[in-house]
Design an enzyme around this catalytic site. Structure first.
Site, short mmCIF file in Angstrom:
data_model
loop_
_atom_site.label_atom_id
_atom_site.label_comp_id
_atom_site.label_asym_id
_atom_site.label_seq_id
_atom_site.Cartn_x
_atom_site.Cartn_y
_atom_site.Cartn_z
N SER A 1 50.13 -19.92 -0.28
CA SER A 1 49.62 -18.85 0.59
C SER A 1 48.33 -18.25 0.03
O SER A 1 47.35 -18.97 -0.13
CB SER A 1 50.74 -17.82 0.80
OG SER A 1 50.40 -16.91 1.80
N ASP B 1 53.75 -22.27 11.63
CA ASP B 1 53.32 -21.25 10.67
C ASP B 1 52.41 -20.26 11.40
O ASP B 1 51.33 -20.64 11.85
CB ASP B 1 52.58 -21.94 9.50
CG ASP B 1 52.24 -20.98 8.37
OD1 ASP B 1 52.06 -19.77 8.66
OD2 ASP B 1 52.12 -21.43 7.23
N HIS C 1 55.95 -20.01 7.55
CA HIS C 1 55.07 -19.88 6.38
C HIS C 1 55.84 -20.10 5.07
O HIS C 1 55.29 -19.92 4.00
CB HIS C 1 54.44 -18.48 6.42
CG HIS C 1 53.24 -18.32 5.51
ND1 HIS C 1 52.11 -19.10 5.63
CD2 HIS C 1 53.01 -17.48 4.47
CE1 HIS C 1 51.22 -18.72 4.71
NE2 HIS C 1 51.75 -17.75 3.99
C1 MLT Z 1 45.76 -14.40 2.67
O1 MLT Z 1 45.48 -13.23 2.85
O2 MLT Z 1 45.39 -15.07 1.72
C2 MLT Z 1 46.61 -15.04 3.72
O3 MLT Z 1 46.71 -14.22 4.82
C3 MLT Z 1 47.94 -15.42 3.20
C4 MLT Z 1 48.70 -14.21 2.76
O4 MLT Z 1 49.40 -13.61 3.59
O5 MLT Z 1 48.60 -13.85 1.63
#
Ligand code: MLT
Length: 204
Positions: free
Chosen positions: A102, A152, A183
């Site tokens: 992520s 996702d 996700h």
């Molecule tokens: C991010 O901010 O890198 C993406 O949205 C993934 C997350 O939720 O951290």
């Protein structure tokens, strides 16, 4: 940067560099590293940005909208840190393989977008396109695994395909593995990534 270093039993195995998701810590992906390459040295880093107390690797303006200026600063900071860590722990910087989930996959991807030879390989679990409108340094066949979700909501299939194409166009050797658990980082996705890693660098 706050981190954990664990020396591996096989000095020839690539070093795994771990990047947690938003709200995680440097502890989170240690079990994943054990599955992917148990004999590798591991460098697991904690993101040094806080969003409401939750560690991340760079700031965002809102969900899915990155603060590009901060992303660039943090990417360069991390690049520098990796060089320093390699020297401090006696590691070969050219043998670093990233594993990120992520937000952690997004910063590992950003390293690829901004620094030639950033990774020997990368396992990106649910990554987004970190930046648009720049030329990606040549990847010269760098193996990259993308774990993606058909459903996702954060990293949509369209964005996964865009990232795949951008990395392919830069000369990366890209493998995309699809699941349907949103996700989430599942055991089966980790096992698929481990098999992919072992097909490139052997079972350690
Ligand atoms: C991010 O901010 O890198 C993406 O949205 C993934 C997350 O939720 O951290």
């Amino acid at each position: 940067m706050k981190h954990i270093f664990q020396k591996g039993s096989d000095p020839e195995a690539p070093t795994l560099v771990l990047f947690h998701g938003t709200g995680g810590t440097e502890q989170d992906l240690l079990p994943v590293a054990q599955i992917v390459s148990p004999a590798s040295s591991v460098l697991s880093i904690r993101g040094n940005v806080l969003e409401n107390g939750m560690p991340r690797f760079f700031k965002r303006l809102s969900e899915g909208v990155f603060d590009e200026e901060d992303l660039l600063i943090r990417t360069n900071e991390l690049h520098e840190f990796l060089g320093e860590a390699a020297a401090a722990y006696g590691l070969d910087r050219t043998q670093f393989v990233a594993i990120g989930y992520s937000n952690g996959a997004n910063i590992a991807g950003s390293l690829l977008f901004h620094h030639q030879g950033a990774w020997k390989g990368a396992i990106l679990h649910h990554p987004m396109v970190p930046r648009r409108g720049i030329e990606i340094p040549k990847l010269n066949g760098t193996p990259i695994f993308i774990g993606a979700g058909t459903n996702d909501p954060i990293c949509t299939p369209q964005e996964t395909e865009e990232l795949e194409q951008l990395l392919r166009d830069a000369g990366g050797d890209i493998t995309v593995s699809w699941e349907s658990f949103g996700h989430r980082l599942t055991h089966s996705e980790v096992n698929t990534a481990a098999a992919w890693f072992q097909s490139h660098w052997g079972s350690r």
